[in-house]
Design an enzyme around this catalytic site. Structure first.
Site, PDB file in Angstrom:
ATOM      1  N   GLY A  13      72.713  85.708  27.568  1.00  0.00           N
ATOM      2  CA  GLY A  13      74.051  86.218  27.788  1.00  0.00           C
ATOM      3  C   GLY A  13      74.577  85.535  29.256  1.00  0.00           C
ATOM      4  O   GLY A  13      74.522  84.548  29.479  1.00  0.00           O
ATOM      5  N   GLY A  14      75.107  86.716  30.014  1.00  0.00           N
ATOM      6  CA  GLY A  14      75.555  86.204  31.352  1.00  0.00           C
ATOM      7  C   GLY A  14      76.897  85.508  31.122  1.00  0.00           C
ATOM      8  O   GLY A  14      77.269  85.347  30.068  1.00  0.00           O
ATOM      9  N   SER A  15      77.420  84.938  32.403  1.00  0.00           N
ATOM     10  CA  SER A  15      78.676  84.231  32.355  1.00  0.00           C
ATOM     11  C   SER A  15      78.551  82.824  31.417  1.00  0.00           C
ATOM     12  O   SER A  15      79.378  82.515  30.855  1.00  0.00           O
ATOM     13  CB  SER A  15      78.919  83.588  33.630  1.00  0.00           C
ATOM     14  N   ALA A  16      77.347  82.420  31.287  1.00  0.00           N
ATOM     15  CA  ALA A  16      77.058  81.072  30.726  1.00  0.00           C
ATOM     16  C   ALA A  16      77.056  81.392  29.030  1.00  0.00           C
ATOM     17  O   ALA A  16      77.722  80.590  28.332  1.00  0.00           O
ATOM     18  CB  ALA A  16      75.644  80.336  31.018  1.00  0.00           C
ATOM     19  N   LYS A  82      92.409  83.303  44.405  1.00  0.00           N
ATOM     20  CA  LYS A  82      91.785  82.307  45.523  1.00  0.00           C
ATOM     21  C   LYS A  82      92.516  80.982  45.326  1.00  0.00           C
ATOM     22  O   LYS A  82      92.811  80.549  44.200  1.00  0.00           O
ATOM     23  CB  LYS A  82      90.254  81.952  45.162  1.00  0.00           C
ATOM     24  N   VAL A 188      63.663  87.042  23.035  1.00  0.00           N
ATOM     25  CA  VAL A 188      62.853  86.125  22.398  1.00  0.00           C
ATOM     26  C   VAL A 188      61.323  85.913  22.722  1.00  0.00           C
ATOM     27  O   VAL A 188      61.284  85.842  24.007  1.00  0.00           O
ATOM     28  CB  VAL A 188      63.770  85.060  22.731  1.00  0.00           C
ATOM     29  N   LEU A 341      72.571  78.112  34.386  1.00  0.00           N
ATOM     30  CA  LEU A 341      71.528  77.527  35.313  1.00  0.00           C
ATOM     31  C   LEU A 341      70.203  76.921  34.343  1.00  0.00           C
ATOM     32  O   LEU A 341      69.444  76.339  35.200  1.00  0.00           O
ATOM     33  CB  LEU A 341      70.890  79.038  35.737  1.00  0.00           C
TER      34      LEU A 341
END
Length: 513
Positions: A13-16, A82, A188, A341
């Protein structure tokens, strides 16, 4: 597996994982004919790395494509606005030394190369201040939009600072509830392959076997599928980008202070410190090379930077991160593609991490193969473009280091000719003779345009020989016109735009739908 590509399994998952899922689901809605079935398998209790707290303006398009309301996102993820990056003490170890890389192109950029006229007669104004209003706006803590501006609209180009952990959770909820993405919280533990070595399925602890047509590896540094199963290794660029460690700390606001409209990067003896102002706190970290500085010295540098005494600083939690700067030899192999990543990592200078996720996910969505046979060509083209992209980022990051005049060993070694990519070394020789031109970037998949190079080159005091032919009178007149327009626009915006904190407080209190 059938030849038709219909089922996408995103491992991690995460942002990616969630940006990829969201962009795919928005483009190929699972509930519509021709849509894709998208599954995200996310291991429970895996912490978010949380370094990617700065975005590019491209994130606005990404969120809009995922049908996310900007105000809701701002409130949920401690967002601030930003407008670029401020680099302090990179040229020399002097507290007054700084320059900006704003998000705006120079005014009149597409009509003429105003850099040539500026260099001939800068009149004391920095390049970024002469060609853009954003340096002045950031120095005055101004927001890029009004209290009444609609979502994703602004008077100057902007991205975000955000809480990475909150952002991942927010994307998860949105993808599940609004876009029809299936979420499996599980680990997994194995996979099965077909005769042609494609991944047929992954096996999870509690949900058993999950089959798919295309597998997206978003498992972070582990790269469980691409690195683990397919054994695709990383190509290190540590000989170019020296930093290999980072320390990160979340710092609360101790009083009501202005919220910065820019990421601040301050050079240190063996690296640099980032300073990101969110609406609720600051995110601060120290990127450094362990060949030139110990971890204890790096921690002390952070303490001195935030100017806290040892007792209060000791109450903060400092996280330690390893930076293995490099990227995969292959990003898409067989029916597996890496995003985030798992594809690679470069130090967070210029905040390219989330941009690379966006670019990868969009590239997959825009070129989604209809069949397994088509996937071979799509994968080859994806790999070619991604390699070019990563190479261009490495080159641009190195530019910041090799122009420094600082005298510490770290900075001296960064100027060594053998540490420069060949293409950058050649370009610097060319740009000594003439200002960077659009033609210098033709045929390159470069996310950093000519203007970005100009902001860094001239911000770092890069010297160019006088134009042997002279600046054409027409270009000189055009440039002076643009410089005057910038001065007028800057004055107007400073009088019109609220401070960043004022806008954020308003948005937080405003419960509009």
């Amino acid at each position: 597996m059938t030849s038709c590509v219909r089922k996408i399994v995103i491992v991690g998952g995460g942002s990616a994982g969630w940006i990829t899922a969201g962009l795919l689901a928005a483009k190929y809605p699972p509930m519509h004919a021709g849509g894709l079935k998208i599954i995200v398998i996310e291991a429970p209790d895996i912490p978010i790395v949380g370094v990617g707290e700065g975005t590019w303006p491209s994130m606005r398009s990404t969120l809009r494509a995922m049908q996310i309301d900007e105000w809701d996102f701002v409130r949920a993820c401690s967002v601030s606005f930003k407008q670029g990056s401020k680099f302090c003490q990179w040229r020399r170890d002097d507290p007054t030394d700084f320059y900006y890389h704003p998000f705006e192109m120079p005014l009149g950029f597409r009509e003429g190369n105003v850099a040539e006229s500026w260099y001939e007669n800068s009149s004391g104004a920095s390049f970024s201040r002469a060609v853009s209003s954003q340096e002045a706006l950031c120095e005055a803590f101004r927001a890029p939009k009004l209290l009444t501006s609609p979502g994703y609209a602004g008077f100057s180009n902007y991205g975000y600072h955000l809480d990475a952990s909150a952002f991942a959770g927010y994307l998860r909820n949105h993808c599940i509830s609004k876009l029809g993405v299936k979420h499996i919280s599980d680990t997994v533990i194995g996979l099965a392959v077909q005769d042609n070595q494609d991944i047929a399925s992954v096996e999870t602890q509690r949900h058993g076997v999950i089959e798919g047509d295309l597998f997206v590896d978003c498992t972070g540094f582990k790269a469980l599928l691409l690195g683990g199963h397919f054994e695709v290794d990383l190509m290190s660029v540590k000989h170019i980008l020296f930093p290999d460690k980072a320390l990160a700390v979340q710092v609360p606001y101790r009083e009501e202070v202005p919220v910065q409209s820019t990421t601040i990067s301050t050079a240190q003896p063996a690296g640099w410190i980032w300073d990101v102002s969110l609406s609720s706190r600051r995110g601060i970290g120290h990127v450094f090379s362990s060949d030139y500085m110990s971890e204890e010295e790096a921690v002390e540098s952070i303490r001195k930077y935030i100017d806290w005494d040892e007792t209060h600083f000791g109450e903060l939690s400092v996280r330690q991160l390893s930076i293995g700067s490099g990227y995969r030899r292959t990003f898409w192999k067989q029916n597996c593609v890496a995003v985030g990543l798992s594809a690679g990592f470069l130090e967070p200078l210029e905040a390219s991490a989330l941009m690379l996720i966006e670019r990868s996910a969009n590239m997959i969505a825009d070129n989604m193969p209809a069949s397994r046979h088509a996937m071979e060509i799509v994968a080859r083209r994806f790999n070619e473009r991604m390699h070019s992209l990563w190479e261009s980022i490495v080159q641009f990051l190195k530019l910041h280091y090799c122009l420094s005049q600082r005298n510490e060993p770290f900075w001296k070694d960064n100027r060594a000719p053998d540490s420069l990519p060949l293409a950058l070394s050649e370009s610097l020789r060319l740009w000594k003779e003439q200002a960077p031109r659009t033609a210098d970037f033709e045929g390159r998949d470069d996310v950093f345009p000519i203007a970005s190079y100009q902001y860094v080159l001239y911000g770092m005091g890069f010297e160019v020989k006088p134009n042997l032919r002279g600046v054409p009178a027409s270009l000189r007149a055009f440039s002076e016109q643009q410089f005057e327009l910038v001065r007028r626009r800057t004055e107007q915006l400073l009088n019109m735009l609220p401070e960043n904190r004022q806008l954020l407080d308003y948005l937080k209190a405003d419960q509009r739908e």
